[in-house]
Scaffold this active site. Sequence first.
Site, mmCIF file in Angstrom:
data_model
loop_
_atom_site.group_PDB
_atom_site.id
_atom_site.type_symbol
_atom_site.label_atom_id
_atom_site.label_comp_id
_atom_site.label_asym_id
_atom_site.label_seq_id
_atom_site.Cartn_x
_atom_site.Cartn_y
_atom_site.Cartn_z
ATOM 1 N N SER A 185 27.775 -36.922 -0.090
ATOM 2 C CA SER A 185 26.805 -36.480 -1.108
ATOM 3 C C SER A 185 25.847 -37.565 -1.567
ATOM 4 C CB SER A 185 27.541 -35.936 -2.323
ATOM 5 O OG SER A 185 28.186 -34.745 -1.998
ATOM 6 N N LYS A 206 22.305 -37.037 -0.841
ATOM 7 C CA LYS A 206 21.453 -36.153 -1.650
ATOM 8 C C LYS A 206 20.361 -36.927 -2.382
ATOM 9 C CE LYS A 206 25.359 -32.983 -2.239
ATOM 10 N NZ LYS A 206 26.459 -32.537 -3.133
ATOM 11 N N TYR A 227 21.820 -29.781 6.333
ATOM 12 C CA TYR A 227 22.672 -30.272 5.246
ATOM 13 C C TYR A 227 23.935 -30.955 5.773
ATOM 14 C CZ TYR A 227 25.700 -30.253 1.155
ATOM 15 O OH TYR A 227 26.549 -30.633 0.154
ATOM 16 N N TYR A 258 28.920 -34.989 -10.602
ATOM 17 C CA TYR A 258 29.395 -33.628 -10.867
ATOM 18 C C TYR A 258 29.905 -33.514 -12.305
ATOM 19 C CZ TYR A 258 29.387 -34.245 -5.855
ATOM 20 O OH TYR A 258 29.039 -34.569 -4.575
ATOM 21 N N VAL A 273 32.132 -37.702 -1.343
ATOM 22 C CA VAL A 273 33.552 -37.402 -1.161
ATOM 23 C C VAL A 273 34.196 -38.328 -0.125
ATOM 24 C CG1 VAL A 273 33.349 -35.655 0.651
ATOM 25 C CG2 VAL A 273 35.116 -35.399 -1.096
#
Lengths: 313, 313, 313, 313
Positions: free
Chosen positions: D64, D67, D191, D243, D261
């Site tokens: 992630s 991103k 993605y 998050y 992760v």
Amino acid sequence: MPGLATIIAEIAAEMAEAPHRGMVADYIPALATVDPRKFGIAVVEADGTCHMAGDADEAFSIQSISKVFSLTLALGSIGDKVWERVGREPSGTAFNSIVQLETEAGIPRNPFINAGAIVIADMILGNHAPREAIGEILRFVRSLAGEDGIFVDGAVAAAEQETGFRNIALANYMRAFGNIRHQVELTLGVYFNQCALAMSCRQLALAGRYLMAGGINPATGHSVISPRRARRINALMMTCGHYDGSGEFAFRVGLPGKSGVGGGILAIAPGRASIAVWSPGLNARGNSQLGALALERLVHRTGWSVFEPVVGG
Amino acid sequence: MPGLATIIAEIAAEMAEAPHRGMVADYIPALATVDPRKFGIAVVEADGTCHMAGDADEAFSIQSISKVFSLTLALGSIGDKVWERVGREPSGTAFNSIVQLETEAGIPRNPFINAGAIVIADMILGNHAPREAIGEILRFVRSLAGEDGIFVDGAVAAAEQETGFRNIALANYMRAFGNIRHQVELTLGVYFNQCALAMSCRQLALAGRYLMAGGINPATGHSVISPRRARRINALMMTCGHYDGSGEFAFRVGLPGKSGVGGGILAIAPGRASIAVWSPGLNARGNSQLGALALERLVHRTGWSVFEPVVGG
Amino acid sequence: MPGLATIIAEIAAEMAEAPHRGMVADYIPALATVDPRKFGIAVVEADGTCHMAGDADEAFSIQSISKVFSLTLALGSIGDKVWERVGREPSGTAFNSIVQLETEAGIPRNPFINAGAIVIADMILGNHAPREAIGEILRFVRSLAGEDGIFVDGAVAAAEQETGFRNIALANYMRAFGNIRHQVELTLGVYFNQCALAMSCRQLALAGRYLMAGGINPATGHSVISPRRARRINALMMTCGHYDGSGEFAFRVGLPGKSGVGGGILAIAPGRASIAVWSPGLNARGNSQLGALALERLVHRTGWSVFEPVVGG
Amino acid sequence: MPGLATIIAEIAAEMAEAPHRGMVADYIPALATVDPRKFGIAVVEADGTCHMAGDADEAFSIQSISKVFSLTLALGSIGDKVWERVGREPSGTAFNSIVQLETEAGIPRNPFINAGAIVIADMILGNHAPREAIGEILRFVRSLAGEDGIFVDGAVAAAEQETGFRNIALANYMRAFGNIRHQVELTLGVYFNQCALAMSCRQLALAGRYLMAGGINPATGHSVISPRRARRINALMMTCGHYDGSGEFAFRVGLPGKSGVGGGILAIAPGRASIAVWSPGLNARGNSQLGALALERLVHRTGWSVFEPVVGG
């Protein structure tokens, strides 16, 4: 009370005049182009008499009403193991809601919301190819109705497949929890085809007879499902058959019922009648506007609500 | 089938042996100290015959079962305006959930969850003092049962008031939306006292007769409520009477029913019987564990499920 | 860049012309009658210089900005035990939402939503009478600002008490989980009075100096709170200071900030300035429309965003 | 304070001894088999000096963290139109939650939760084939880091594709709202490949320099993105980068950061340093346990928290 034939004819006449007919589902062309003035009703009594009015012989897309038949099939083949993967409670949410799955480990609340019916389709798929599973469902519904003219509308099935992103989302989401066990495309292939079943009110009312008759097809005398399971399917139709409008339907109509976005409703008066109505305009909850109204009037005039004191009971 | 008296005696005997009795509610001492081995059942038939077994003459705290009677009273006094302030759908959530109120403008989903029953209490309060409103409810229940021995357990009411923070929260929350119109203390005074009604199974089954009999008290022949409203209350009991266990109760028992955290359940077999059971141990959803089991067996042995084909119907 | 005095005067002039000023809070008369054309700004630099423009000397209701001071007090008195009863995460929901409490055992997400601040008030109440706790908060804020003219607006406090049903609901709801430990009336008495603090921009900017200066009141040199805790309060203001508009404020302004429904915002540029703005019109999230805009421009012209490369750092 | 090289070496030594290292992600074999004892840290200062310790030269799956780079690319190509399809608020929910999409019309809360990053991937895909879009991302990251040795781990990408049912669900769900505009397989192809980027701490810290330096790549002097957008990306990393653990990270570390992760975290000290840490064990929120601890200690020892008074500012 006047005879049933008269009642039904009156209701059909009243519905023809009804000013508020709801909105026709428009997410696929095959549904969007249906004439909103259509209305049909068919009532099959316990003795086999069938009364009809309006467009009762015209086939329409039964959509979610098929969930009743697929649940019956799944219970017949794997029994109460069905309930390990799907619940039995009203969801309190819309037919295509995904919210509840997140907090409840991918177990849909009941077999009549989309997520639940997709799990059921996954069960029916079993070790078969999708084509065989669809064939099995089709044969089952034909045998229930005693009619070979029932078919899957391929255009509807194809359109569902192309636009069914929420259903694809639901299936993948449950797959993430292990509650869909086949490739999502295969399971949804079964589901989309089952929803694309085209039936007339007459055929639908005939197909529902076993739920009126304790699990037995009165035309053949054969057991479709055990009496206990027939009762339980009726119970699920009562509490969950109209999504987040189930309470309202029970309140107004008082019969187990299952609606579809094509505008059909199958309703069961246990021991008395299997009833199908069709009018394509939907209310805000996605249930047939005139279908529900017609059933409300039918029940009012016949005293068939299950919440009414049994006549001579 | 064996006679009803025999069936009921058998069920009571079976329940005495049941190994899993659930957990007694312990949030107030008056409930926590009830003997978990208690079990009572009373069945009043359409002809007035009353069968009883076990502790059917011992008073217990009816708690949420009172919501059936308060709804009936409110419908009698303000009619369908009731539905402007409370919904008719299963909530899909626990009895004391507050979540749904936030997104639905303070309108509870139905009159049988706590929030809904508090709104009903607010309606009954009307222009009265709480004492008068409580008196009205008490007189109403006494007249339904034809018994003057029914009373409000003051210790229970006081304890509810002291520990009922979630209910106080619900009431204030709805007040913020304008859906509670009196001082919260007054409305909750009515609510807590109504929940503290102490009744025996026999009294409760007698009080429920009007729901079996189309709105008429069969003992007096007087109309308690219109037939349509009696049907509709039954419908609400079916879809919403056991909180987030309503679907399960409909599935297993198939009768309109309303449970209370004191371990009682009132169930209605329209045209046939008004039934009260009591066993204080609760299941995970807060409904009487043995009460539901006893009803399931009763219905199985009598064929009284509303989803069963009508005998001779 | 032009001098700070010039920048601030320019911004005040621009705000006087701003066409979209938001909606003034109208839930109590004392707020609803405030003139929407008001705008004030005060900036206290690290060296103590104070620049002001507009209505910077007019007292307004600081409302939720008080949560910064009450959190500081609670951390000072009970330390990290604060975090056993309140979280440190953005809530993703509105300031007065109750939903999250239900699934998270009555622990509010952070001390800056109403539920969290009520828990903090409960901590400050401790073994005191409400009057003493309010006195303690008032003395604390006065000492931070170095001004005795700060007061609690009794009319505002009384009006909050009369209309604060959602806050009463929140408090009772948390009491049900044991996370409010005093009588709800007492805890809310502290909370409503704290929110009714009336301060001018100048007083507010002065009171915020310790957060600019690593926990030390630069006027006295005394430690208000440890440097680590000062940092952490700043962090909470950044992630949670504007309810469900916190992300947007960080995105546009880039300073720790706390807004109040009275139209004030306290913002901290660590090591550089303590800033207070006031304009009563609110945006859709309940934060001052022009206050945020003024801060955005101030930061743009000074380069004070914490996300900007440190000048000479 | 001791020199940065010493601090980093000390932290690496401390982490080697840390008893609680969290749980390694195990949803795909390529992640599950990573040695939990790994720990790396790299710090690139404003002047270009790079300090490293531990396994800082070993490539890991950045997941992630990618991103951040894809958001930068999308902002560069379509500008603020990005914000029409994705929000800027912390979600208050887990990285893969679908709940919020249902009530917010398929608009993800921010670009750093999975749903948001999938929308960003859909934007980058634009009119290209997935292979080209992936190539564009790869070239972009290589140019940021000034290293050609960065690659997409094909085994990881393939495994994500096979097991990414929740992501497939998210994408289809948003497609149903029209917020995914390409075939879901194509968008997810981008993605999943972007998440499979393999980079070392050193490469990651190098790639993050533009966020430390107001949007300019200090190695080349070229503008990667405008200063305002660089600030805003930092702001989003602060409020949404971890998050539902974002508040905690801001509270403890006080730097904009983005976790993956795979156990990596990229953190930015504006004007001072771009920092990458890696330790595969995750905490309950899915963020690197030791990575966050190491950053907390680094910030404590350097005073780099953005919430700390600027040294000499």
